[in-house]
Design an enzyme around this catalytic site. Structure first.
Site, PDB file in Angstrom:
ATOM      1  N   HIS A 111      -2.191  -2.544  -9.953  1.00 54.61           N
ATOM      2  CA  HIS A 111      -3.173  -1.978  -9.021  1.00 54.61           C
ATOM      3  C   HIS A 111      -4.319  -2.964  -8.840  1.00 54.61           C
ATOM      4  O   HIS A 111      -4.654  -3.707  -9.763  1.00 54.61           O
ATOM      5  CB  HIS A 111      -3.732  -0.645  -9.545  1.00 54.61           C
ATOM      6  N   HIS A 126       0.873  -1.187   0.000  1.00 56.31           N
ATOM      7  CA  HIS A 126       0.000   0.000   0.000  1.00 56.31           C
ATOM      8  C   HIS A 126       0.911   1.239   0.000  1.00 56.31           C
ATOM      9  O   HIS A 126       1.726   1.400  -0.904  1.00 56.31           O
ATOM     10  CB  HIS A 126      -0.912  -0.110   1.236  1.00 56.31           C
TER      11      HIS A 126
HETATM   12  N1  HAX Z   1       5.327  -6.649 -10.379  1.00 51.99           N
HETATM   13  C1  HAX Z   1       5.346  -7.996 -10.437  1.00 51.99           C
HETATM   14  N2  HAX Z   1       4.256  -8.772 -10.271  1.00 51.99           N
HETATM   15  C2  HAX Z   1       3.099  -8.142 -10.082  1.00 51.99           C
HETATM   16  C3  HAX Z   1       2.980  -6.747 -10.047  1.00 51.99           C
HETATM   17  C4  HAX Z   1       4.162  -5.986 -10.190  1.00 51.99           C
HETATM   18  N3  HAX Z   1       4.171  -4.670 -10.121  1.00 51.99           N
HETATM   19  N4  HAX Z   1       1.699  -6.428  -9.842  1.00 51.99           N
HETATM   20  C5  HAX Z   1       1.020  -7.577  -9.738  1.00 51.99           C
HETATM   21  N5  HAX Z   1       1.865  -8.615  -9.878  1.00 51.99           N
HETATM   22  C6  HAX Z   1       1.565 -10.033  -9.728  1.00 51.99           C
HETATM   23  C7  HAX Z   1       1.047 -10.292  -8.318  1.00 51.99           C
HETATM   24  O1  HAX Z   1       2.100 -10.374  -7.372  1.00 51.99           O
HETATM   25  C8  HAX Z   1       0.270 -11.553  -8.499  1.00 51.99           C
HETATM   26  O2  HAX Z   1       1.190 -12.619  -8.517  1.00 51.99           O
HETATM   27  P1  HAX Z   1       0.853 -14.055  -7.814  1.00 51.99           P
HETATM   28  O3  HAX Z   1      -0.306 -14.552  -8.579  1.00 51.99           O
HETATM   29  O4  HAX Z   1       2.112 -14.810  -7.991  1.00 51.99           O
HETATM   30  O5  HAX Z   1       0.520 -13.733  -6.390  1.00 51.99           O
HETATM   31  C9  HAX Z   1      -0.302 -11.390  -9.906  1.00 51.99           C
HETATM   32  O6  HAX Z   1       0.508 -10.400 -10.553  1.00 51.99           O
HETATM   33  C10 HAX Z   1      -1.746 -10.906  -9.915  1.00 51.99           C
HETATM   34  O7  HAX Z   1      -1.844  -9.738  -9.140  1.00 51.99           O
HETATM   35  P2  HAX Z   1      -2.935  -8.620  -9.484  1.00 51.99           P
HETATM   36  O8  HAX Z   1      -4.285  -9.221  -9.308  1.00 51.99           O
HETATM   37  O9  HAX Z   1      -2.628  -7.984 -10.789  1.00 51.99           O
HETATM   38  O10 HAX Z   1      -2.635  -7.524  -8.378  1.00 51.99           O
HETATM   39  P3  HAX Z   1      -3.222  -7.451  -6.898  1.00 51.99           P
HETATM   40  O11 HAX Z   1      -4.559  -6.802  -6.997  1.00 51.99           O
HETATM   41  O12 HAX Z   1      -3.134  -8.762  -6.221  1.00 51.99           O
HETATM   42  O13 HAX Z   1      -2.188  -6.495  -6.203  1.00 51.99           O
HETATM   43  C11 HAX Z   1      -0.756  -4.627  -6.069  1.00 51.99           C
HETATM   44  C12 HAX Z   1      -2.133  -5.128  -6.503  1.00 51.99           C
HETATM   45  C13 HAX Z   1      -0.742  -3.105  -6.195  1.00 51.99           C
HETATM   46  C14 HAX Z   1      -0.504  -5.014  -4.612  1.00 51.99           C
HETATM   47  C15 HAX Z   1       0.311  -5.271  -6.999  1.00 51.99           C
HETATM   48  O14 HAX Z   1       0.094  -4.820  -8.315  1.00 51.99           O
HETATM   49  C16 HAX Z   1       1.722  -4.969  -6.552  1.00 51.99           C
HETATM   50  O15 HAX Z   1       2.264  -5.692  -5.715  1.00 51.99           O
HETATM   51  N6  HAX Z   1       2.356  -3.897  -7.127  1.00 51.99           N
HETATM   52  C17 HAX Z   1       3.659  -3.466  -6.692  1.00 51.99           C
HETATM   53  C18 HAX Z   1       3.557  -2.735  -5.361  1.00 51.99           C
HETATM   54  C19 HAX Z   1       2.878  -1.400  -5.534  1.00 51.99           C
HETATM   55  O16 HAX Z   1       3.143  -0.637  -6.451  1.00 51.99           O
HETATM   56  N7  HAX Z   1       1.970  -1.066  -4.586  1.00 51.99           N
HETATM   57  C20 HAX Z   1       1.296   0.262  -4.565  1.00 51.99           C
HETATM   58  C21 HAX Z   1      -0.117   0.212  -5.083  1.00 51.99           C
HETATM   59  C22 HAX Z   1      -0.763   1.579  -5.027  1.00 51.99           C
HETATM   60  C23 HAX Z   1      -1.164   1.869  -3.628  1.00 51.99           C
HETATM   61  O17 HAX Z   1      -2.055   1.300  -3.023  1.00 51.99           O
HETATM   62  N8  HAX Z   1      -0.483   2.760  -3.026  1.00 51.99           N
HETATM   63  O18 HAX Z   1      -0.761   3.007  -1.738  1.00 51.99           O
END
Ligand code: HAX
Length: 428
Positions: free
Chosen positions: A309, A263
């Site tokens: 996201h 987050h």
């Molecule tokens: N890099 C690599 N892999 C990623 C990814 C990224 N940036 N984003 C998603 N994935 C992967 C996930 O880890 C997940 O893998 P597994 O199946 O092996 O667990 C797969 O893709 C499916 O995930 P998703 O459904 O697309 O994404 P989620 O809704 O589960 O998660 C996140 C959303 C933002 C947590 C995720 O995209 C992420 O970890 N991004 C990097 C961290 C980040 O930028 N966080 C900030 C988000 C904005 C925010 O809330 N700020 O406060």
């Protein structure tokens, strides 16, 4: 135009009546279904929470009261707070009245400074911010009036009192934490002539001869203001506030959720990612080098911070706003150039990997590079900027929750054994 308090007092009876009417007439209608996967994996997309301040459209990004955030980037955070709460942009008089009200409340009691100074110097700045927020709460008007037997219909007014006091004081507290945590010298006093975000900027002590850092702070505070009700920090704050804990408890709890790397902490990790590239290639890499670097990160099981996201499926318009600011203010800064190049390279790599549902940058991908450009190089502090801004949304949401008489949040959980029985029975 009416002051914030007057406008809310005008709006609330009608809104309350409208919601109660909806519940009475349509209370039994279904809004959403919950699959086994949703129940076991974060309740994604389950329509189960009311939030009028903003919504996140997968393809348009953040809409504050229905207006795309890209149309609000020139607004002051104080205007945004009024807007979040009422749906109206304040006119000059209403804005002045709100700013004056905040100034009157800005003095931080000495005992809060004692608490801030007692936290271990090496503690993460988010931990310090959360502790300081909690410690401000001993003056909660909501708590005092609740103990005196306040009526339910008046909860919102007491919550608004606390919201304004907390907002007025947060920039001073956050700036003092910055200066203490990174040993930058004494606290810089607040300047009552400045707006909320510009005052925060000057209290940090960042040299700003052209006023560009103050502009960045206004933009930063506006862009991070709110992100509907279901994100981890907003939901946490909503749950805590629904127990009638005072707003200081609720916002401190929201900050604790924001401090997680999936987050709000992502902005810290984004800068660390970009600086890692800068260090390895002694400057901006070539696109091929960048691509290989990303594959190494992914192959080692890590995520690329700042991309993906839970709701958005396009480039976050908040990223676009920061990106445009960077192109204007520091197009040749090497760290910014790495962010800029990442926008070309990373989506393609994530697409090829095929896991992330959204391969585009989110709000955190570029903000750190801009802060770094102005000399705020301490990435561990970045989530505090996010928190100060997000307090606008958390507080607006909880004032409206109390105004709308939203009761205690209490979903039903179930053991795995119950789930197995349910599945067996539905298979029959
Ligand atoms: N890099 C690599 N892999 C990623 C990814 C990224 N940036 N984003 C998603 N994935 C992967 C996930 O880890 C997940 O893998 P597994 O199946 O092996 O667990 C797969 O893709 C499916 O995930 P998703 O459904 O697309 O994404 P989620 O809704 O589960 O998660 C996140 C959303 C933002 C947590 C995720 O995209 C992420 O970890 N991004 C990097 C961290 C980040 O930028 N966080 C900030 C988000 C904005 C925010 O809330 N700020 O406060």
């Amino acid at each position: 135009m009416a002051t914030l308090h007057e406008r809310l007092a005008e709006n609330i009876p009608g809104l309350r009546k409208e919601l109660q009417g909806i519940i009475k007439q349509h209370g039994a209608r279904k809004l959403s279904e919950v699959t086994v996967e949703q129940a076991c994996a974060g309740l994604r997309s389950v329509h189960s929470l009311l939030c009028d301040t903003s919504e996140v459209d997968p393809n348009r990004g953040l809409l504050v009261r229905g207006t795309p955030i890209s149309e609000l980037t020139n607004r002051l955070p104080e205007e945004i707070f009024y807007f979040l709460l009422t749906g109206d942009i304040p006119d000059a008089d209403a804005l002045k009245s709100l700013q004056n009200d905040l100034r009157k409340r800005a003095d931080v009691p000495d005992r809060v400074w004692t608490v801030v100074n007692a936290v271990a110097e090496e503690a993460h700045p988010m931990r310090m911010t959360s502790i300081a927020t909690l410690s401000l709460g001993t003056e909660s008007v909501f708590r005092r009036r609740y103990d005196e037997g306040m009526k339910k219909e008046e909860y919102w007014e007491a919550a608004l009192e606390d919201a304004l006091t907390l907002l007025a004081r947060l920039p001073q507290i956050a700036a003092a934490i910055y200066r203490r945590r990174y040993k930058l010298g004494r606290r810089i006093p607040s300047d009552p002539k400045l707006d909320w975000a510009a005052d925060y900027a000057q209290m940090l002590g960042v040299p700003d001869p052209k006023g560009e850092f103050a502009r960045l702070m206004r933009l930063y505070m506006t862009l991070h203001c709110d992100h509907e009700g279901g994100n981890a920090s907003a939901f946490t704050s909503h749950v805590v506030s629904s127990t009638l804990s005072d707003p200081y408890y609720a916002v401190s709890a929201g900050f604790n959720a924001l401090a997680g790397p999936l987050h709000g902490l992502a902005n810290q990790e984004c800068l660390e990612f970009v600086l890692g590239i800068h260090k390895k290639f002694k400057g901006a890499p070539t696109e091929d080098e960048y691509r290989d670097y990303c594959w190494d990160v992914l192959n080692s099981g890590r995520v690329i911070p700042g991309y993906g996201h839970a709701v958005l499926r396009v480039t976050d318009p908040r990223f676009t706003a920061f990106h445009q600011f960077g192109k204007l203010v520091c197009p040749n800064d090497e760290v910014f150039r790495i962010v800029d190049m990442g926008y070309k390279v990373i989506p393609e790599v994530l697409k090829k990997q095929g896991k992330a549902k959204n391969t585009w940058p989110n709000v955190d991908a570029g903000s750190g590079a801009l802060l770094y450009h102005f000399g705020v190089t301490q990435a561990t502090y970045y989530t505090v900027f996010f928190a100060v801004s997000r307090a606008l949304g958390l507080l607006a949401q909880l004032v409206l929750d109390r105004a709308m008489l939203i009761p205690l949040t209490r979903p039903k959980s179930f053991p795995t054994a119950w789930l197995k029985t349910f599945i067996n029975q539905s298979d029959v």
